[in-house]
Design an enzyme around this catalytic site. Structure first.
Site, short mmCIF file in Angstrom:
data_model
loop_
_atom_site.label_atom_id
_atom_site.label_comp_id
_atom_site.label_asym_id
_atom_site.label_seq_id
_atom_site.Cartn_x
_atom_site.Cartn_y
_atom_site.Cartn_z
N GLY A 362 31.68 45.88 37.02
CA GLY A 362 31.81 44.47 37.40
C GLY A 362 32.53 44.29 38.71
N GLY A 364 34.54 40.96 41.19
CA GLY A 364 34.95 39.56 41.33
C GLY A 364 35.72 39.38 42.62
N GLY A 367 38.22 42.25 43.31
CA GLY A 367 37.77 43.58 43.69
C GLY A 367 36.74 44.11 42.70
N LYS A 383 40.70 48.69 37.58
CA LYS A 383 40.48 47.56 38.48
C LYS A 383 40.97 47.94 39.87
CE LYS A 383 42.21 42.81 39.02
NZ LYS A 383 42.98 41.76 38.35
N ASP A 480 44.42 30.19 35.22
CA ASP A 480 43.00 30.40 35.58
C ASP A 480 42.16 30.70 34.33
OD1 ASP A 480 40.86 30.50 37.29
OD2 ASP A 480 41.17 32.57 37.91
#
Length: 676
Positions: A362, A364, A367, A383, A480
Site C-alpha cells: 500500500g 499513502g 509513504g 511503513k 484523522d
C-alpha cells in the site's frame, strides 16, 4: 596332417610379427631415426611409415620443443606469415632469428629457424598446422614447394581426403610438419633438442657443412639419421640435426644459445657457477610475496574499519536527523511502559527481501508500506516514510510516542522503528484484510461486508476512540478518523491506525489549537473555523464513518457520482425519514429497520454542527454495544428455529425411509408366498 601344417604356419607368422615389433622397438630406442632417400621422399605412391614422419615409441620423449628450418620466399617472408604457415609464435621466430619487427621483410632464401611443439601421435612424431588452399594445388606441390620438404605428400594423403592431384580452392588441409624428439640415449649424451633441416644447395660438403652451421660434429648427425660415411644425402630432403647445449660455449652465436653455456627445450636457462643462487632468489621471492600479502591484508582491514566507521557516523547522523534524540527524550519524559524495539536497517532490509515490489502492500501520503517477516517468523508491516522536513519529524516522533502509550486490542500495535535510514521506518503488526475503505468501495455484492460485520466494526472503532479519550493515561485525540485509517483482520475485527497527526492532551485542557490538519469530508466544521480540535472533533469524523458503513459510499465517491455532499444529503434524508434511499443493498437486505434507524440517528447526533451537542465517544460506544448485544441475542433466538427446522426435515426423512422399508418388506413377503 594338413591341419597340423596350417597351425605350424600360423605360429610361424605370429613369431615373425613379434620379432618385427621387437626390431621396431630396438630401432626407435637405440638406432635414432632413419634418413629418407630421394626415391622414397618424392614418391607419393610409397606408403612406408617413415615417409609419413619420424617414428616414436618406447625410449623417446613423447613431446618436446623442436625446431624446423625454412627459407624465406614470397609470400612467406615475414615472421608473421611464416609463423602462420608453420603454426608457430611470430614473436618467438623474430626473437630466435634476431628480427627487429614481426612485419619486416626477410631477404629471399634466408635461413629461418622456427620453434614448433612436437608430439608423438600414434607411432609418428608430428606437429599439426592448418593450411588453406588459395589456388589450384596438389599434395606434392604443397609438401615440396610451400612447405619446402617439411612434410610429404604421403603424410598429407594420410591426414586429408581430397583428390591428391586436384585440391579445391578454399579447402583447409591439416599439414603434419615433420619433427622429432630426442631418444633417452641422445638426452643422456647431452642432446637438448632436434632440428629438422632441409638440405640446401649451399651445403656443398654435405653433412660436414650442416654440422659447421650448427656447431654439431659430423658423427652425431650420421648417428641421428642412421647414416654412414659412405651414405648419400639429397637436396631438399630433411635431415635431423641433434643440438647440444655444450656447443654454446664454443659457438655462442648459435640460434639456440639463448642462455650462457646452456639451452633447455622449455626455453629456461641452466644455472652456471657464476649465476645468482637459486635458493637466494626463491627466498627473496617468498619474502617479497609474504610482505605484499601482509600489506594487502593490512590495507583490507583498514578499508573495512574505515568503511564501518563511516557507516556508523552516517547512521548516527541520520538517527539525529530523523529525531532519534528527541524521541528518546519524549519517551523518557512520558515514562512509556511499552518499549518499541529499535530495528537496524539491515534487519528490515532482510525482512522485506530488499523492499521487493512483491512485498509492496500500500501507499499513502505518509509513504509506502511493505509486508515483511522477522527472524522469529512474525509477519509485520513496514511503513517507509517519505523524506521528511523538521515539521514532519515532529509528526513522525509523535506517532511513536502516542502508540507507545496505547495498549488496546482495536488499535494497531507498534512493534518498533528504525531511524538510521534516509526515510524513517515504523514496524507494525500486520493486519491482513486491508482497509475498511477498500471493502466499502467493492462493487461485488457477494464480497460486500455483512450487516453483522459492519455493526461489529462500528463497535470496535467506537471502543478504541472511547479508550483514547477517557481511559488512556493521558487523553489522546486521533485527529484523522476515516475508513482508510481503519484496518480489518481476517475475522473483520477493526484496528485504528495512522497516528501521525494524533496529539496527547493534558487533563486540564479541553482542546488543542493547531494548524488545520486532516482529511476533507471527515473534518469537524467547528475545527475548520476555529482551529481548535476537541474530543468532539473525533466524534464528528466517526459520524462520517458510520454513514459510510450504512451507505457503502465514501464522501469522495458520493461527490463524484452524485455531485452532492454525502453528510448533508444523509442528514437531510434522515430528517425526512427517507435515508433508506441511500442504504447499501447489503444493509437494506440484512439489517432490521429499527437498527438502521438507531444508527442513522446516532450518526446525525455525531454530526451536529455545534460540538457541545454531540455525544461523547464513551456514550457512542455504549449505544453501539447495546445494538451489538441485541444483534447477538437475535442470532441466538434464530438458532433454535433453525435447529427445529433441521429436526423436522430429519424426521420427515426418517418417515420416508421407514415407509420405503415397509413397502420393500411387504413386496418381499408377497413374492415369497407366490413362490410357495
Amino acid at each position: 596332417m594338413g591341419l597340423k601344417i596350417m597351425n605350424l604356419f600360423s605360429s610361424f607368422k605370429y613369431i615373425l610379427h613379434v620379432l618385427l615389433y621387437l626390431s621396431l622397438f630396438h630401432h626407435s630406442s637405440f638406432c635414432q631415426q632413419e634418413y629418407i632417400s630421394n626415391e622414397t621422399f618424392f614418391n607419393c605412391d610409397d606408403n612406408a611409415a617413415t615417409s609419413k614422419g619420424y617414428l616414436c615409441g618406447i625410449g623417446h620423449i613423447n613431446s618436446c620443443m623442436s625446431f624446423v628450418s625454412f627459407r624465406s620466399r614470397t609470400p612467406y617472408d615475414t615472421a608473421i606469415t611464416i609463423g602462420h604457415l608453420l603454426g608457430s609464435e611470430a614473436s618467438e621466430i623474430a626473437s630466435l632469428n634476431h628480427m627487429s619487427s614481426l612485419t619486416d621483410k626477410i631477404p629471399m632464401e634466408k635461413l629461418i629457424l622456427v620453434p614448433v611443439s612436437c608430439t608423438c601421435s600414434g607411432n609418428i612424431f608430428q606437429h599439426f598446422t592448418p593450411f588453406t588452399v588459395k589456388s589450384s594445388e596438389t599434395y606434392f606441390g604443397t609438401a615440396n614447394k610451400t612447405y619446402q620438404g617439411l612434410t610429404t605428400c604421403q603424410a598429407l594423403i594420410d591426414q586429408n581426403y581430397y583428390d591428391p592431384d586436384d585440391i579445391p580452392v578454399g579447402s583447409e588441409l591439416m599439414v603434419p610438419v615433420r619433427c622429432a624428439c630426442p631418444t633417452e640415449k641422445q638426452t643422456a649424451n647431452g642432446v637438448s633438442s632436434l632440428l629438422t633441416y632441409t638440405i640446401y644447395k649451399d651445403d656443398v660438403k654435405g653433412v660436414t657443412s650442416i654440422g659447421e652451421k650448427f656447431g654439431v660434429n659430423q658423427q652425431s648427425i650420421l648417428e641421428a639419421n642412421m647414416l654412414s660415411q659412405n651414405s648419400t644425402i639429397y637436396l631438399f630432403t630433411p635431415i635431423l640435426v641433434p643440438l647440444k647445449g655444450e656447443s654454446c660455449s664454443i659457438y655462442p652465436e648459435l640460434f639456440f644459445c639463448k642462455c650462457p653455456n646452456s639451452y633447455l627445450p622449455d626455453g629456461n636457462c641452466r644455472a652456471n657457477d657464476k649465476s645468482f643462487p637459486v635458493k637466494l632468489v626463491a627466498s627473496l621471492g617468498v619474502g617479497i610475496g609474504i610482505m605484499f600479502l601482509c600489506l594487502f591484508l593490512l590495507g583490507y582491514k583498514f578499508y573495512k574499519w574505515l568503511n564501518t566507521r563511516q557507516i556508523k557516523i552516517r547512521k548516527k547522523a541520520l538517527f539525529k536527523q530523523n529525531g532519534g534524540f528527541l524521541l528518546q527524550e519524549k519517551l523518557a519524559y512520558d515514562g512509556s511502559s511499552q518499549k518499541a524495539k529499535i530495528f537496524t536497517a539491515e534487519e528490515l532490509q532482510r525482512a522485506t527481501d530488499g523492499y521487493n515490489q512483491s512485498r509492496f502492500i500500500g501507499q499513502g501520503g505518509y509513504g509506502r508500506v511493505y509486508k515483511g517477516m522477522l527472524p522469529d517468523g512474525s509477519i509485520v508491516a513496514v511503513k517507509m516514510s517519505k523524506a521528511i522536513d523538521r515539521n514532519q519529524i515532529d509528526q513522525f516522533i509523535n506517532e511513536i510516542v502516542i502508540l507507545s502509550q496505547i495498549n488496546h486490542r482495536n488499535i494497531v500495535k507498534l512493534l518498533g522503528f528504525c531511524l538510521e535510514t534516509e526515510a524513517p521506518l515504523l514496524v507494525y503488526e500486520f493486519i491482513s484484510n486491508g482497509t475498511l475503505s477498500e471493502h466499502i468501495c467493492k462493487k461485488d455484492p457477494e464480497s460486500s461486508l455483512s450487516w453483522e460485520n459492519r455493526l461489529r466494526i462500528a463497535c470496535d472503532v467506537a471502543g478504541a476512540l472511547a479508550y483514547m479519550h477517557s481511559a488512556a493515561s493521558i487523553p489522546i485525540f486521533h485527529r484523522d478518523i476515516k475508513s482508510s485509517n481503519i484496518l480489518l483482520d481476517d475475522k473483520y475485527n477493526a484496528k485504528v491506525s495512522d497516528f501521525g497527526t494524533s496529539r496527547s492532551v493534558p487533563d486540564d485542557r479541553t482542546h488543542l489549537t493547531t494548524a488545520v490538519q486532516g482529511t476533507l469530508g471527515y473534518m469537524d466544521p467547528e475545527y475548520l473555523q476555529s482551529s481548535q480540535f476537541t474530543d468532539k472533533s473525533d466524534v464528528y469524523s466517526f459520524g462520517v464513518t458510520l454513514i459510510e458503513l450504512l451507505t457503502g459510499k465514501t464522501p469522495y465517491s458520493y461527490a463524484k457520482d452524485e455531485g452532492n455532499n454525502l453528510v448533508a444529503s444523509f442528514i437531510s434524508l434522515t430528517k425526512e425519514n427517507q435515508h433508506f434511499q441511500l442504504l447499501d443493498p447489503q444493509v437494506a437486505r440484512d439489517a432490521r429497520k429499527e437498527d438502521i434507524q438507531a444508527i442513522a440517528e446516532l450518526a446525525v447526533r455525531c454530526l451536529k454542527l455545534n460540538g457541545r451537542k454531540r455525544p461523547t465517544m464513551k456514550q457512542v460506544s455504549v449505544e453501539l454495544e447495546v445494538l451489538c448485544k441485541s444483534q447477538r441475542c437475535l442470532q441466538i433466538e434464530h438458532e433454535p428455529e433453525l435447529l427445529k427446522d433441521k429436526a423436522l426435515n430429519m424426521h420427515a426423512t426418517f418417515d420416508t425411509i421407514e415407509e420405503s422399508m415397509e413397502q420393500s418388506i411387504s413386496f418381499s413377503l408377497v413374492m415369497e408366498s407366490g413362490s410357495v
